[in-house]
Enzyme design. Sequence first.
Site, PDB file in Angstrom:
ATOM      1  N   ASP A 128       0.849  -1.181   0.000  1.00  0.00           N
ATOM      2  CA  ASP A 128       0.000   0.000   0.000  1.00  0.00           C
ATOM      3  C   ASP A 128       0.890   1.239   0.000  1.00  0.00           C
ATOM      4  O   ASP A 128       1.997   1.207  -0.541  1.00  0.00           O
ATOM      5  CB  ASP A 128      -0.907  -0.039   1.246  1.00  0.00           C
ATOM      6  CG  ASP A 128      -2.275   0.579   1.002  1.00  0.00           C
ATOM      7  OD1 ASP A 128      -2.329   1.823   0.855  1.00  0.00           O
ATOM      8  OD2 ASP A 128      -3.277  -0.151   0.968  1.00  0.00           O
ATOM      9  N   HIS A 164      -3.519   5.915   3.530  1.00  0.00           N
ATOM     10  CA  HIS A 164      -4.333   4.755   3.176  1.00  0.00           C
ATOM     11  C   HIS A 164      -3.801   3.470   3.790  1.00  0.00           C
ATOM     12  O   HIS A 164      -4.566   2.648   4.317  1.00  0.00           O
ATOM     13  CB  HIS A 164      -4.413   4.624   1.657  1.00  0.00           C
ATOM     14  CG  HIS A 164      -5.409   3.607   1.179  1.00  0.00           C
ATOM     15  ND1 HIS A 164      -5.040   2.320   0.849  1.00  0.00           N
ATOM     16  CD2 HIS A 164      -6.745   3.684   0.992  1.00  0.00           C
ATOM     17  CE1 HIS A 164      -6.108   1.639   0.452  1.00  0.00           C
ATOM     18  NE2 HIS A 164      -7.160   2.446   0.541  1.00  0.00           N
ATOM     19  N   ALA A 267      -7.123  -8.424  -8.005  1.00  0.00           N
ATOM     20  CA  ALA A 267      -8.120  -9.282  -7.363  1.00  0.00           C
ATOM     21  C   ALA A 267      -8.751 -10.268  -8.339  1.00  0.00           C
ATOM     22  O   ALA A 267      -9.146 -11.373  -7.944  1.00  0.00           O
ATOM     23  CB  ALA A 267      -9.209  -8.425  -6.721  1.00  0.00           C
ATOM     24  N   VAL A 272      -5.725 -14.818  -6.279  1.00  0.00           N
ATOM     25  CA  VAL A 272      -6.051 -13.798  -5.282  1.00  0.00           C
ATOM     26  C   VAL A 272      -7.491 -13.976  -4.807  1.00  0.00           C
ATOM     27  O   VAL A 272      -8.392 -14.217  -5.605  1.00  0.00           O
ATOM     28  CB  VAL A 272      -5.857 -12.379  -5.872  1.00  0.00           C
ATOM     29  CG1 VAL A 272      -6.150 -11.311  -4.820  1.00  0.00           C
ATOM     30  CG2 VAL A 272      -4.445 -12.221  -6.432  1.00  0.00           C
ATOM     31  N   SER A 319     -11.305  -1.549  -0.189  1.00  0.00           N
ATOM     32  CA  SER A 319      -9.995  -1.612   0.484  1.00  0.00           C
ATOM     33  C   SER A 319     -10.154  -2.093   1.922  1.00  0.00           C
ATOM     34  O   SER A 319      -9.359  -2.896   2.424  1.00  0.00           O
ATOM     35  CB  SER A 319      -9.334  -0.231   0.499  1.00  0.00           C
ATOM     36  OG  SER A 319      -8.821   0.122  -0.750  1.00  0.00           O
TER      37      SER A 319
END
Length: 378
Positions: A128, A164, A267, A272, A319
């Site tokens: 991140d 974030h 994703a 994933v 997220s």
Amino acid sequence: MFDKQSISRRTVLKTTGGSLLAVGAGGLAGADPGETVRVNVGFASGRGRSAALDVADDVVREFAFDAATLRLPKRAATALAERDGVRYVERDGTARALSTTWAYDRIDADVANINGYTGAGTDVAILDTGLPCDDPCLPNVGAGKAFTDCTSGCCAPWDDDNGHGTQVGAIIGASESCSCTTGIAPDATLHGVKVLDDYGAGSYSDIAAGIEYVADQGWDVANLSLGASSGSQALKDAVEYAERNGVLLVGAAGGSGPCSSCVGYPAAYEEVVAVSATNSNDELASFSSRGPEIELAAPGRDLTTVDSGGSCATFSGTSFATAHVSGVAALVMAQGYDNTGARTRLQNTAENIGLSSDEQGYGLVDAAAAVGLNSSDD
């Protein structure tokens, strides 16, 4: 250490209620006579007010509605409660913002934690904008690495210059003493892998390098609360490499909703776990991407977490739903599961909340069931 006896949410609530009753009226019975306590005192007369203020060690505040908050010995508080002119003496309590805990409670992380499942011994990489070095809400930050520059006020190359990463990391692993939120896996070690810059953007190659790095460290979970609408072969190669090397990768479905077949990358890759976001009514959040790649759903609407600078703030997004799943994954892998076994465990113990498969996948992640509580799937 908590007793790891399996107990249900109902048992937890019964136990909590019983302990409150055992404290007695005013919440003072458990204190030693000489212990200094903080109490709220209500007055029925000026004489009652004067008596209370006279015996107080410290007057924290006085209210306009004939009451005050005082610090004084427990024996003095007990005697004060018997005086004419005093309406009540109660121990000062603590409340939390409801938005802080609804998601933590909804996925039964509270039940898992109180049974001693806290993620101790697991390593969670947060790919991140970075993690802070010294935030008291995140005392378990370990090693890190930067694949993009930290711009200002950086305590380490992998420091968070955007916020974030901190927000996501707190949902996964904030200390139980944090005033903003409690992490799903508060005893897991968090690693800041800075692949996004101070604007929250990062190249596919930096992200791929970060994933490769996580795999080479032998860490357990990689949280990928990032994404794009199209893929990259380098990114695909990286997630394949990490999956082969034992990393459980958890990725955000994205915020392109309402839409169909719009899960973002990475994703959308089969390596994933793609996570969609729900609200407090178990509905799919309007912004959440959906599609056949969705594997699990998790809370992602109106979640209070730690913001940059140590303040608390409320956010929504896949997220943050992803962070809930990564936290539960840490709890499962702490029990000895490898990445493949943990992924299957998360699937088999998810709660069907009545959404379509392209909205919830196997269902809402369930922390208590995933670690073997409230579940026959052992």
